[in-house]
Design a protein around this motif. Structure first.
Motif, PDB file in Angstrom:
ATOM      1  N   ARG A   1     153.710  63.018  88.004  1.00  0.00           N
ATOM      2  CA  ARG A   1     152.939  61.767  87.995  1.00  0.00           C
ATOM      3  C   ARG A   1     153.649  60.670  88.786  1.00  0.00           C
ATOM      4  O   ARG A   1     153.029  59.665  89.140  1.00  0.00           O
ATOM      5  CB  ARG A   1     152.710  61.307  86.555  1.00  0.00           C
ATOM      6  CG  ARG A   1     151.824  62.245  85.741  1.00  0.00           C
ATOM      7  CD  ARG A   1     151.847  61.875  84.274  1.00  0.00           C
ATOM      8  NE  ARG A   1     153.198  62.018  83.704  1.00  0.00           N
ATOM      9  CZ  ARG A   1     153.496  61.772  82.432  1.00  0.00           C
ATOM     10  NH1 ARG A   1     152.556  61.354  81.598  1.00  0.00           N
ATOM     11  NH2 ARG A   1     154.734  61.935  81.999  1.00  0.00           N
ATOM     12  N   GLN A   2     154.941  60.855  89.034  1.00  0.00           N
ATOM     13  CA  GLN A   2     155.717  59.848  89.752  1.00  0.00           C
ATOM     14  C   GLN A   2     155.903  60.179  91.233  1.00  0.00           C
ATOM     15  O   GLN A   2     156.548  59.419  91.951  1.00  0.00           O
ATOM     16  CB  GLN A   2     157.094  59.707  89.093  1.00  0.00           C
ATOM     17  CG  GLN A   2     157.062  59.106  87.703  1.00  0.00           C
ATOM     18  CD  GLN A   2     156.621  57.657  87.730  1.00  0.00           C
ATOM     19  OE1 GLN A   2     157.093  56.863  88.536  1.00  0.00           O
ATOM     20  NE2 GLN A   2     155.706  57.315  86.838  1.00  0.00           N
ATOM     21  N   LEU A   3     155.347  61.295  91.687  1.00  0.00           N
ATOM     22  CA  LEU A   3     155.619  61.761  93.041  1.00  0.00           C
ATOM     23  C   LEU A   3     154.417  61.588  93.964  1.00  0.00           C
ATOM     24  O   LEU A   3     153.287  61.901  93.592  1.00  0.00           O
ATOM     25  CB  LEU A   3     156.030  63.240  93.015  1.00  0.00           C
ATOM     26  CG  LEU A   3     157.268  63.579  92.186  1.00  0.00           C
ATOM     27  CD1 LEU A   3     157.547  65.081  92.263  1.00  0.00           C
ATOM     28  CD2 LEU A   3     158.480  62.791  92.670  1.00  0.00           C
ATOM     29  N   TYR A   4     154.685  61.115  95.141  1.00  0.00           N
ATOM     30  CA  TYR A   4     153.676  61.074  96.194  1.00  0.00           C
ATOM     31  C   TYR A   4     153.753  62.390  96.980  1.00  0.00           C
ATOM     32  O   TYR A   4     154.834  62.949  97.169  1.00  0.00           O
ATOM     33  CB  TYR A   4     153.921  59.900  97.138  1.00  0.00           C
ATOM     34  CG  TYR A   4     153.596  58.558  96.527  1.00  0.00           C
ATOM     35  CD1 TYR A   4     152.284  58.089  96.507  1.00  0.00           C
ATOM     36  CD2 TYR A   4     154.591  57.764  95.978  1.00  0.00           C
ATOM     37  CE1 TYR A   4     151.973  56.855  95.947  1.00  0.00           C
ATOM     38  CE2 TYR A   4     154.306  56.528  95.411  1.00  0.00           C
ATOM     39  CZ  TYR A   4     152.990  56.082  95.402  1.00  0.00           C
ATOM     40  OH  TYR A   4     152.691  54.858  94.835  1.00  0.00           O
ATOM     41  N   PRO A   5     152.614  62.905  97.451  1.00  0.00           N
ATOM     42  CA  PRO A   5     152.637  64.145  98.242  1.00  0.00           C
ATOM     43  C   PRO A   5     153.529  63.998  99.472  1.00  0.00           C
ATOM     44  O   PRO A   5     153.564  62.925 100.101  1.00  0.00           O
ATOM     45  CB  PRO A   5     151.174  64.330  98.645  1.00  0.00           C
ATOM     46  CG  PRO A   5     150.399  63.564  97.626  1.00  0.00           C
ATOM     47  CD  PRO A   5     151.241  62.386  97.259  1.00  0.00           C
ATOM     48  N   ASN A   6     154.249  65.054  99.803  1.00  0.00           N
ATOM     49  CA  ASN A   6     155.151  65.018 100.957  1.00  0.00           C
ATOM     50  C   ASN A   6     154.371  65.313 102.238  1.00  0.00           C
ATOM     51  O   ASN A   6     154.660  66.236 102.993  1.00  0.00           O
ATOM     52  CB  ASN A   6     156.284  66.031 100.769  1.00  0.00           C
ATOM     53  CG  ASN A   6     157.445  65.761 101.721  1.00  0.00           C
ATOM     54  OD1 ASN A   6     157.720  64.620 102.055  1.00  0.00           O
ATOM     55  ND2 ASN A   6     158.097  66.812 102.160  1.00  0.00           N
ATOM     56  N   THR A   7     153.358  64.492 102.449  1.00  0.00           N
ATOM     57  CA  THR A   7     152.483  64.586 103.625  1.00  0.00           C
ATOM     58  C   THR A   7     152.381  63.203 104.238  1.00  0.00           C
ATOM     59  O   THR A   7     152.759  62.191 103.622  1.00  0.00           O
ATOM     60  CB  THR A   7     151.078  65.054 103.226  1.00  0.00           C
ATOM     61  OG1 THR A   7     150.497  64.073 102.336  1.00  0.00           O
ATOM     62  CG2 THR A   7     151.127  66.416 102.522  1.00  0.00           C
ATOM     63  N   ASP A   8     151.871  63.136 105.452  1.00  0.00           N
ATOM     64  CA  ASP A   8     151.693  61.826 106.081  1.00  0.00           C
ATOM     65  C   ASP A   8     150.798  60.934 105.226  1.00  0.00           C
ATOM     66  O   ASP A   8     151.045  59.722 105.099  1.00  0.00           O
ATOM     67  CB  ASP A   8     151.101  61.980 107.474  1.00  0.00           C
ATOM     68  CG  ASP A   8     152.126  62.492 108.486  1.00  0.00           C
ATOM     69  OD1 ASP A   8     153.333  62.364 108.220  1.00  0.00           O
ATOM     70  OD2 ASP A   8     151.721  63.021 109.535  1.00  0.00           O
ATOM     71  N   GLU A   9     149.759  61.520 104.626  1.00  0.00           N
ATOM     72  CA  GLU A   9     148.865  60.734 103.772  1.00  0.00           C
ATOM     73  C   GLU A   9     149.606  60.239 102.524  1.00  0.00           C
ATOM     74  O   GLU A   9     149.463  59.078 102.124  1.00  0.00           O
ATOM     75  CB  GLU A   9     147.663  61.565 103.362  1.00  0.00           C
ATOM     76  CG  GLU A   9     146.653  60.799 102.501  1.00  0.00           C
ATOM     77  CD  GLU A   9     145.458  61.649 102.087  1.00  0.00           C
ATOM     78  OE1 GLU A   9     144.610  61.139 101.335  1.00  0.00           O
ATOM     79  OE2 GLU A   9     145.396  62.817 102.513  1.00  0.00           O
ATOM     80  N   GLY A  10     150.385  61.126 101.904  1.00  0.00           N
ATOM     81  CA  GLY A  10     151.143  60.725 100.725  1.00  0.00           C
ATOM     82  C   GLY A  10     152.159  59.648 101.050  1.00  0.00           C
ATOM     83  O   GLY A  10     152.367  58.708 100.261  1.00  0.00           O
ATOM     84  N   LYS A  11     152.778  59.743 102.200  1.00  0.00           N
ATOM     85  CA  LYS A  11     153.770  58.748 102.599  1.00  0.00           C
ATOM     86  C   LYS A  11     153.103  57.410 102.903  1.00  0.00           C
ATOM     87  O   LYS A  11     153.662  56.346 102.612  1.00  0.00           O
ATOM     88  CB  LYS A  11     154.573  59.271 103.785  1.00  0.00           C
ATOM     89  CG  LYS A  11     155.429  60.475 103.396  1.00  0.00           C
ATOM     90  CD  LYS A  11     156.060  61.189 104.585  1.00  0.00           C
ATOM     91  CE  LYS A  11     156.789  62.431 104.100  1.00  0.00           C
ATOM     92  NZ  LYS A  11     157.463  63.181 105.170  1.00  0.00           N
ATOM     93  N   ALA A  12     151.901  57.466 103.457  1.00  0.00           N
ATOM     94  CA  ALA A  12     151.141  56.230 103.679  1.00  0.00           C
ATOM     95  C   ALA A  12     150.782  55.577 102.344  1.00  0.00           C
ATOM     96  O   ALA A  12     150.796  54.341 102.220  1.00  0.00           O
ATOM     97  CB  ALA A  12     149.877  56.533 104.479  1.00  0.00           C
ATOM     98  N   GLN A  13     150.482  56.382 101.332  1.00  0.00           N
ATOM     99  CA  GLN A  13     150.200  55.845  99.998  1.00  0.00           C
ATOM    100  C   GLN A  13     151.432  55.143  99.424  1.00  0.00           C
ATOM    101  O   GLN A  13     151.326  54.075  98.806  1.00  0.00           O
ATOM    102  CB  GLN A  13     149.756  56.968  99.068  1.00  0.00           C
ATOM    103  CG  GLN A  13     148.402  57.570  99.405  1.00  0.00           C
ATOM    104  CD  GLN A  13     148.107  58.824  98.594  1.00  0.00           C
ATOM    105  OE1 GLN A  13     148.912  59.234  97.748  1.00  0.00           O
ATOM    106  NE2 GLN A  13     146.962  59.444  98.835  1.00  0.00           N
TER     107      GLN A  13
END
Length: 620
Positions: A356-368
């Motif tokens: 629940r604390q992690l953003y996806p390790n993708t460009d989209e997740g990093k943008a979030q």
């Protein structure tokens, strides 16, 4: 962390290397006491005369470091030619920088400090401290610059190969043909800087100063990523896109590609080849203790970056004591959140893995993640007037570290705005692996790097009409990082975590991390810890992600002493505040405290302590 490329023109780092062309030749036996402030007593000097001397020193620094002029937005009018140049990092350039430092000390020594006003004395002491610090570090005839003294001219954190592409892409504006012509001129200078850096690597290796094998591995990774075909090179694509966008045609991109193919690419090839040669014989020893004069170098680097007069043993014990206190607070908060089993490090590591604390390790997740950070920056802006009587007039934003330098870049750092407001202050996050930045760790870092941390403190200095320009643009790691760590505490005190208990855990976790930095930095360079021992210490004590801990430890290997400045500076700020609260009780005014410690801009911690003590004596 203050960006090494934005550690401005009169900082300790600037005096030693960051804004002058590296270390110059000298003798390593300059005594440690030489970096203390030395009162001189020859000529009585008016404020006008003192400011004129400061301006001369500042302008000389601009001429030596054209990148700094562009960074500050001062490459105009009489300094317009600086837009066409980069600093001279050759041996001749280093010798010229060294001579200028000695000349500056001599000129400052002609002033009778006792005849200056109290404010002028602070300015004088600070500038003289900077120059004497430069003399102490320049005495060691090796190394380069990063966040402060570095023993390595080229590493995962140091060297033109990574500084210049980012500088040209983000700092060198292209609006006109003259701007584009200046860019091309700087591309020529980039090729020369690369070869000068390689020559410095050879010089240093000749006296036994070689980066450890693991730093060379990361350096080679980054050099290889930089050495791409001209069509993919950032220094080429940047001008091609921006010149075309301004209607200047496509010829500039073609000229840049030709310079890259003919000069920059071959210079990178030479640097890569020599780095591989060094790697074949490099050792795994992490600390500077392995060099001749390494012990003296570390003591100087520690004093220079922290601006506190503590020995390595004292800093090590300080870190252990601070970590013990912070761990006790963390234990209580973790238990409140249901984390009751295991050590502090084990429980924090479990929180790091919470999906629940992690953003996806993708460009989209990093943008979030970047969007969340900008939202936190916006959220705290409205609360600043409750604790500050003045806020800076600049704009600030959060961005991602460029992917090509993520492997060796710091985890997060701050870049100051242009002094004329033409470019905003920027907070950079290294999102190489987004799992290293769970959501509960992001907010406190925003408060550290952005508001009310580096960007507020630095913005107030830049907009302070009472400071001479050399002081507005100067910086000291002990003061700057100490304030930023205090800013994390202040964010908690004004309620930024009232609805975010996990965020409060993140804040305290990073307080613990900064205390353990004192332990690890001195462990590596003074107590001869190995790289793996230092990494494991962070994993065990803080619950750090191994990748995060690895980059941090390797950063300390390349920049001895700087990591200790955070907690030492924080304790100086909080110590002054506690003295004032003890004297005033309920009458304590936090705005007045902030005015007192920020009024004189960035100063060494020793001078900050004097300022604070004098202010406390005036309280009723």
């Amino acid at each position: 962390m203050i960006d090494r490329r934005a550690f401005l023109l009169t900082s300790t780092a600037a005096g030693t290397a960051a804004m002058l062309p590296g270390w110059a030749q000298g003798q390593p036996e300059v005594p440690q006491s030489d970096i203390s402030v030395q009162p001189n007593r020859v000529h009585r000097t008016s404020t006008t005369e003192l400011r004129a001397l400061f301006d001369r020193i500042f302008q000389q620094n601009l001429r030596l470091r054209p990148e700094g002029a562009t960074q500050l937005g001062l490459d105009k009018a009489a300094n317009a030619d600086l837009r066409y140049r980069l600093s001279d990092q050759s041996e001749a350039g280093r010798a010229g920088a060294h001579k200028q430092t000695l000349d500056n000390v001599a000129a400052l020594s002609l002033i009778d400090r006792r005849g200056l006003s109290p404010n002028d004395q602070i300015d004088y002491d600070t500038v003289l401290y900077t120059q004497n610090s430069a003399v102490a570090v320049q005495a060691f005839d090796f190394g380069g610059s990063s966040f402060g003294p570095s023993p390595y001219a080229v590493s995962q954190l140091t060297g033109a190969y990574q500084d210049v592409p980012d500088f040209l892409d983000t700092k060198h504006r292209i609006e006109t043909r003259e701007d584009a012509d200046a860019y091309l001129s700087r591309l020529d200078a980039f090729a020369k800087q690369l070869d000068d850096n390689t020559d410095r690597m050879k010089h240093d290796a000749g006296i036994g100063v070689v980066p450890p094998d693991f730093l060379l591995d990361t350096t080679l990774t980054q050099l290889t990523r930089t050495r791409v075909p001209a069509s993919d090179a950032l220094v080429v694509t940047s001008i091609a896109k921006r010149a075309a966008a301004k209607g200047l045609g496509d010829d500039y991109g073609k000229q840049a590609a030709a310079i890259y193919d003919q000069k920059i690419g071959p210079a990178l090839d030479r640097q890569i080849a020599y780095a591989k040669e060094l790697r074949a014989h490099a050792t795994h020893d992490a600390g500077v203790w392995k060099f001749k004069d390494g012990e003296a170098y570390y003591a100087t680097a520690l004093r220079t970056t922290t601006t506190a007069a503590l020995s390595p043993d004292e800093v090590h014990k300080f870190g252990l004591d601070q970590a013990k206190e912070i761990s006790a607070r963390l234990d209580g908060l973790l238990r409140q959140q249901g984390f009751t089993r295991g050590t502090i490090g084990e429980r924090m590591a479990a929180l790091y893995k919470d999906p629940r604390q992690l953003y996806p390790n993708t460009d989209e997740g990093k943008a979030q993640a970047i969007a969340y950070c900008n939202a936190r920056l916006d959220a705290i802006r409205g609360r600043l007037p409750t604790v500050f009587s003045r806020v800076p007039p600049y704009q600030f934003e959060v961005r991602r570290v460029p992917p090509q330098t993520e492997a060796g870049a710091a985890s997060a750092f701050s870049q100051a705005p242009a002094i004329d407001g033409s470019r905003p202050g920027i907070v950079y996050f290294n999102l190489h692996d987004s799992a290293e930045w769970p959501k509960f760790c992001l907010a406190t870092t925003i408060y550290h790097e952005g508001l009310p941390g580096h960007q507020l403190e630095g913005g107030l200095a830049l907009s302070n009409t009472n400071l001479p320009l050399i002081r507005k643009t100067g910086g000291f790691s002990g003061y700057g990082e100490g304030w930023a760590l205090y800013a994390e505490q202040l964010a908690d005190e004004i309620g930024m975590y009232d609805d975010d208990p996990l965020g409060r855990l993140g804040y305290l976790k990073f307080q613990l991390f900064r205390a353990n930095r004192c332990v690890v930095d001195t462990g590596i360079h003074h107590l001869r810890w190995g790289r793996e021992q230092a990494i494991q210490y962070f994993v065990d004590q803080d619950g750090e992600a191994p990748g995060f801990a690895t980059r941090e430890v390797e950063r300390y290997c390349a920049t001895p002493g700087q990591a200790a400045s955070y907690k030492l500076g924080h304790s100086t700020f909080t110590g002054i505040r506690e003295k004032a609260k003890a004297k005033q009780g309920n009458r304590f005014d936090i705005k007045a405290f902030h005015d007192a410690v920020l009024a004189h801009g960035r100063v060494p911690l020793e001078i900050l302590q004097q300022i604070g003590d004098r202010w406390v004596t005036t309280l009723s």
